[in-house]
Design a protein around this motif. Structure first.
Motif, PDB file in Angstrom:
ATOM      1  N   SER A 165      24.305 -44.127  33.848  1.00 58.19           N
ATOM      2  CA  SER A 165      24.416 -45.391  33.093  1.00 58.19           C
ATOM      3  C   SER A 165      25.502 -45.579  32.412  1.00 58.19           C
ATOM      4  O   SER A 165      26.088 -44.517  31.688  1.00 58.19           O
ATOM      5  CB  SER A 165      23.379 -45.828  32.435  1.00 58.19           C
ATOM      6  N   VAL A 166      26.377 -46.637  32.598  1.00 57.65           N
ATOM      7  CA  VAL A 166      27.567 -46.955  31.780  1.00 57.65           C
ATOM      8  C   VAL A 166      27.192 -47.572  30.433  1.00 57.65           C
ATOM      9  O   VAL A 166      28.080 -47.637  29.395  1.00 57.65           O
ATOM     10  CB  VAL A 166      28.751 -47.842  32.404  1.00 57.65           C
ATOM     11  N   LEU A 183      32.183 -32.042  23.856  1.00 55.31           N
ATOM     12  CA  LEU A 183      32.108 -32.274  25.502  1.00 55.31           C
ATOM     13  C   LEU A 183      30.887 -32.858  25.798  1.00 55.31           C
ATOM     14  O   LEU A 183      30.353 -33.165  26.835  1.00 55.31           O
ATOM     15  CB  LEU A 183      32.022 -31.088  26.381  1.00 55.31           C
ATOM     16  N   GLY A 184      30.117 -33.577  24.722  1.00 56.00           N
ATOM     17  CA  GLY A 184      29.032 -34.188  24.957  1.00 56.00           C
ATOM     18  C   GLY A 184      29.006 -35.659  25.369  1.00 56.00           C
ATOM     19  O   GLY A 184      28.372 -36.243  26.128  1.00 56.00           O
ATOM     20  N   GLY A 185      30.490 -36.135  25.459  1.00 58.60           N
ATOM     21  CA  GLY A 185      30.467 -37.366  26.202  1.00 58.60           C
ATOM     22  C   GLY A 185      30.023 -38.423  25.115  1.00 58.60           C
ATOM     23  O   GLY A 185      30.253 -39.812  25.827  1.00 58.60           O
ATOM     24  N   ILE A 186      29.886 -38.437  23.877  1.00 60.11           N
ATOM     25  CA  ILE A 186      29.491 -39.360  23.044  1.00 60.11           C
ATOM     26  C   ILE A 186      30.526 -40.035  22.081  1.00 60.11           C
ATOM     27  O   ILE A 186      31.578 -39.411  21.957  1.00 60.11           O
ATOM     28  CB  ILE A 186      28.027 -38.908  22.362  1.00 60.11           C
ATOM     29  N   ALA A 187      30.133 -41.162  21.156  1.00 61.44           N
ATOM     30  CA  ALA A 187      30.956 -41.730  20.580  1.00 61.44           C
ATOM     31  C   ALA A 187      31.404 -40.916  19.494  1.00 61.44           C
ATOM     32  O   ALA A 187      30.950 -39.914  18.933  1.00 61.44           O
ATOM     33  CB  ALA A 187      30.505 -43.143  20.404  1.00 61.44           C
ATOM     34  N   ARG A 188      32.505 -41.282  18.875  1.00 60.35           N
ATOM     35  CA  ARG A 188      32.946 -40.620  17.585  1.00 60.35           C
ATOM     36  C   ARG A 188      32.396 -40.749  16.289  1.00 60.35           C
ATOM     37  O   ARG A 188      31.992 -39.967  15.682  1.00 60.35           O
ATOM     38  CB  ARG A 188      34.506 -41.081  17.518  1.00 60.35           C
ATOM     39  N   ARG A 238      27.742 -47.082  23.528  1.00 54.00           N
ATOM     40  CA  ARG A 238      27.854 -46.439  24.956  1.00 54.00           C
ATOM     41  C   ARG A 238      28.453 -45.301  25.107  1.00 54.00           C
ATOM     42  O   ARG A 238      29.262 -44.863  24.307  1.00 54.00           O
ATOM     43  CB  ARG A 238      28.565 -47.699  25.915  1.00 54.00           C
ATOM     44  N   PRO A 239      28.141 -44.632  26.100  1.00 52.77           N
ATOM     45  CA  PRO A 239      28.626 -43.269  26.388  1.00 52.77           C
ATOM     46  C   PRO A 239      30.405 -43.521  26.604  1.00 52.77           C
ATOM     47  O   PRO A 239      30.647 -44.253  27.190  1.00 52.77           O
ATOM     48  CB  PRO A 239      28.137 -42.700  27.512  1.00 52.77           C
TER      49      PRO A 239
END
Length: 617
Positions: A165-166, A183-188, A238-239
């Motif tokens: 999902s985006v 490397l989690g791809g999550i927001a800052r 969002r990711p």
């Protein structure tokens, strides 16, 4: 015992070995020379030169006379320390007290000492990860974070089938280790930024996300104040990527990591910080959150406690950027890391490794190391600095560890231009100290290992040289039973006599050792590389491939590799003999070489001259 005839017969392997051997000389990574431990004696001239050069460059940087840039010297303070774990010495300390801050500050110190307290900013991430590894190790690093943070597990269950999902982070694919290594791809950060809302809202930009208030906490840090508020706020974002696609810096990742550690241990993060760092290492100037009032008098606080962000409480995001410390305490922590006093040596080696590449080919990301290629020295192998930078308010910091040299340095800064100052100061320290400590390592290796080793009974000998133009130690002559082993190896490696090619043999420490059979002596393991020079031109990525690591122990006879060597050293670290293990013989050291020390001194003089030229406009 291997006979000369049998040894010569090994040349028949050339047809199979040559295809796998690239003639481009390349060393083994992380295995240059033993770290120097005699910096106050053998290495004293190099350390003195480094100190003098650093002092001059700090002065030149304030006046724009070096290529790294110019720092603001009127209102930016900084303090540095360089230290050696191998020698147990603090090699260099320096502090700069700017006149502009002395005239305007209302609280704290005006003269920096080694126990002056600064804010660390994101160096806190490094220490949080270190506490995590001390407390529970890294067995959980491939586990989904949802195994340890029930709020995220509940979110996954409620959202159901959100893979790819985006609009929603698939928390079930975000692992503990991905958070530690960015490397989690999550927001800052948190979902609300009051300053940005004010700026964009004032020009009519609509609020697409719907968040229009701070959940609580200190708005300067854009954070919620507690665990409940965090999970109401942060998951609204969002990711950025799927996990393990590309590094993306996240402060929130370390807040989540701390929540996971609390669930794993049943202790709060402040309790774990105090137990594993402050108490075990006797840190007297280190604090998890805003220090008590009696410490403020010993802090470096530009202007006042509010404007500087000294008193900005990071609350639950303290593991990402809220810690305070001193040069003295930072040296203690860095020393513990390099000496593996709180982690096992195996755990430390696993931790001091990259997890992802970056666009910059000279940089990588670890957990949460910001890994930089160390300055090159003539003949030295590529090595890496494991660093972590931090910025918060009017504070910036830098931690740097060089495991190969067992060297570290720390930089703390406070004022109006701290990020730039820490960058410039770190460039000066690394470019000045790394080559000189390497030169000291070479001088010490010459004293401890260089010379001729011989076994009269078999008419055999080796000559070992510490050469500043070569990585590791060089073997310039190796005979067995009167035959040149290097010539025979040249046949194996495909040397062409008509082109005057020969085998270049280098030795590298493996880090393996054991007690020797006699007295207080120790057997230390080394490995050799055999390479043919000159090398062909490299026209493409595959031609340029350095494959020394692929051919370690490739040539084996009777279960023993041709590249396996043992030095026997005495209690003072000096070699007394050398054993080529495939020959099952011991060659006794009889003399040392002085050629490399001359080469090293010339190298040092060249470095000094280069710096003088760089300082001229």
């Amino acid at each position: 015992m291997l006979s000369p005839t049998t040894l010569a017969g090994l040349a028949a392997l050339a047809s199979t070995a040559q295809a796998a051997v690239n003639s481009t000389p390349c060393p083994l990574v992380n295995a240059g020379l033993p770290a120097p431990s005699l910096l106050s004696t053998v290495g004293a001239s190099y350390i003195k030169d480094a100190i003098n050069s650093t002092d001059l460059q700090f002065l030149a940087a304030a006046n724009g006379l070096i290529p790294y840039g110019t720092y603001e010297s009127n209102t930016t303070a900084f303090a540095v320390e360089v230290y050696s774990v191998a020698s147990g010495e603090s090699l260099y300390t320096f502090s700069f007290n700017p006149p502009g801050l002395a005239d305007t500050h209302t609280v704290g110190v005006t003269n920096i000492a080694s126990d002056t307290v600064f804010r660390l900013g994101s160096v806190s991430k490094l220490w949080t990860t270190y506490v995590f590894l001390i407390a529970v190790g890294d067995r959980s690093w491939n586990d989904p974070i949802t195994d340890y943070v029930p709020e995220l597990a509940s979110l996954v269950a409620a959202e159901n089938n959100i893979a790819d999902s985006v609009d929603h982070v698939d928390w079930s694919s975000v692992t503990v280790g991905s958070l530690a290594s960015q490397l989690g791809g999550i927001a800052r950060d948190a979902a609300y930024n009051a300053g940005l809302q004010s700026a964009l809202g004032s020009v009519g930009v609509p609020n697409a996300g719907g968040f229009n208030h701070s959940t609580c906490g200190d708005t300067r840090l854009m954070i919620p104040c507690n665990r409940t508020a965090f999970f109401e706020d942060f998951p609204q974002q969002r990711p950025i990527f799927e996990s393990y696609v590309s590094p993306a810096y996240s402060n929130a990742a370390f807040q989540i990591l701390a929540y996971a550690l609390e669930n794993m241990t049943g202790s709060t993060m402040p309790e774990l910080f105090d137990k594993h760092l402050v108490q075990q290492l006797n840190l007297t100037g280190t604090f998890y959150t805003v220090p008590p009032d009696n410490v403020t008098a010993n802090g470096m606080i530009p202007y006042n406690t509010t404007y500087s962000w000294w008193n900005a409480d990071a609350l639950d995001e303290a593991p990402a950027g809220g810690f305070y410390s001193t040069l003295d305490d930072m040296r203690k922590v860095g020393t513990a890391m390099l000496q593996s006093t709180q982690l096992s040596p195996l755990q430390t080696r696993r931790w001091l490794k990259p997890h992802s590449f970056l666009t910059n080919p000279n940089a990588a990301v670890g957990a949460p190391w910001e890994i930089m290629r160390a300055p090159d020295s003539p003949g030295a192998p590529v090595s890496w600095m494991y660093t972590k930078a931090g910025d918060l308010g009017m504070y910036s910091s830098m931690v740097a560890l060089l495991p190969e040299l067992r060297l570290g340095f720390n930089v703390l800064s406070a004022g109006t231009d701290t990020t730039n100052t820490v960058r410039i100061v770190s460039d000066i320290l690394s470019n000045t100290w790394v080559p000189r400590v390497r030169a000291a390592a070479l001088a010490e290796a010459e004293q401890n290992y260089a010379g001729q080793y011989a076994d009269a009974a078999t008419n055999s000998s080796l000559t070992v040289v510490a050469d500043s133009s070569q990585p590791g130690l060089s073997v310039t002559e190796w005979t067995y039973g009167g035959l040149s082993v290097l010539d025979l190896l040249g046949q194996l490696e495909g040397a062409n006599a008509s082109l005057s090619q020969k085998v270049i043999m280098n030795l590298y420490p493996s880090g393996l050792k054991q007690a020797a059979a006699s007295g207080n002596e120790t057997s230390v393991g080394w490995r050799a590389t055999f390479q043919v020079l000159p090398a062909p031109l490299d026209q493409g990525p595959f031609s340029a491939n350095c494959i020394a690591w692929e051919v370690v122990s490739q040539l084996v006879y009777g279960g023993v590799a041709l590249d396996e060597f043992l030095f026997t050293i005495d209690a003072d670290g000096k070699a007394v003999s050398l054993s080529p293990r495939v020959l099952e013989q011991t060659q006794t050291r009889s003399a040392s070489s002085s050629s490399s020390s001359l080469s090293s001194k010339r190298s040092t003089r060249r470095m000094g001259a280069m710096e003088r030229r760089r300082g001229q406009k």
